[in-house]
Design a protein around this motif. Structure first.
Motif, short mmCIF file in Angstrom:
data_model
loop_
_atom_site.label_atom_id
_atom_site.label_comp_id
_atom_site.label_asym_id
_atom_site.label_seq_id
_atom_site.Cartn_x
_atom_site.Cartn_y
_atom_site.Cartn_z
N VAL A 273 7.23 2.55 5.25
CA VAL A 273 7.32 1.31 4.47
C VAL A 273 7.39 0.09 5.38
N ARG A 274 6.74 -1.00 4.93
CA ARG A 274 6.84 -2.30 5.60
C ARG A 274 7.56 -3.24 4.65
N PHE B 57 9.44 1.00 8.75
CA PHE B 57 10.43 2.07 8.82
C PHE B 57 9.85 3.36 8.25
N VAL B 58 10.40 4.50 8.68
CA VAL B 58 10.16 5.77 8.01
C VAL B 58 11.21 5.85 6.92
N LYS C 93 -3.92 12.26 13.24
CA LYS C 93 -5.13 11.63 12.72
C LYS C 93 -4.83 10.19 12.27
N ALA C 94 -3.67 9.99 11.67
CA ALA C 94 -3.28 8.64 11.23
C ALA C 94 -3.14 7.71 12.43
N LYS C 95 -2.58 8.24 13.52
CA LYS C 95 -2.40 7.43 14.73
C LYS C 95 -3.75 7.07 15.35
N LYS C 96 -4.65 8.06 15.45
CA LYS C 96 -5.96 7.81 16.06
C LYS C 96 -6.80 6.83 15.26
N SER C 97 -6.76 6.95 13.94
CA SER C 97 -7.62 6.13 13.09
C SER C 97 -6.98 4.80 12.67
N ASN C 98 -5.71 4.59 13.07
CA ASN C 98 -4.97 3.36 12.70
C ASN C 98 -4.93 3.12 11.19
N GLN D 85 0.81 -4.14 12.57
CA GLN D 85 0.66 -3.26 13.74
C GLN D 85 1.79 -2.23 13.74
N ILE D 86 1.45 -0.95 13.78
CA ILE D 86 2.45 0.11 13.77
C ILE D 86 2.79 0.50 15.21
#
Length: 90
Positions: free
Chosen positions: A29-30, A37-38, A60-65, A74-75
């Protein structure tokens, strides 16, 4: 007389696009201040995105942003580390 079962809320994983019961997913969540936060409770205020409890999905979420796009921010890598740790524990 039959007892009606409570309907389980379904949510879509932003990576796999599959529907799962809300409790089987991890919410990121933002809030309105732009902090990310998680969300373990699934009840925090703010813009949320759901991910499957799977290391491949997290990577995959990290690689594909994909979380950057869904949450419009920005995460930080620490969020992905926390997600990886939560998936490894369960």
């Amino acid at each position: 007389m039959t007892v009606a079962k409570k309907k389980q809320p379904l949510r879509k994983c932003v990576v796999t696009q599959e529907m799962f019961p809300k409790k089987d997913l991890i919410r990121v969540v933002r809030n309105k201040d732009g902090e990310v936060f998680v969300d373990e409770s699934g009840k925090m205020n703010g813009r949320g995105a759901y991910l499957s409890r799977d290391l491949e999905v997290i990577n995959k979420a990290k690689k594909s942003n994909i979380l950057n796009r869904h949450l419009n921010t920005q995460i930080d890598d620490s969020i992905y580390e926390e997600l990886t740790q939560k998936v490894s524990e369960s």
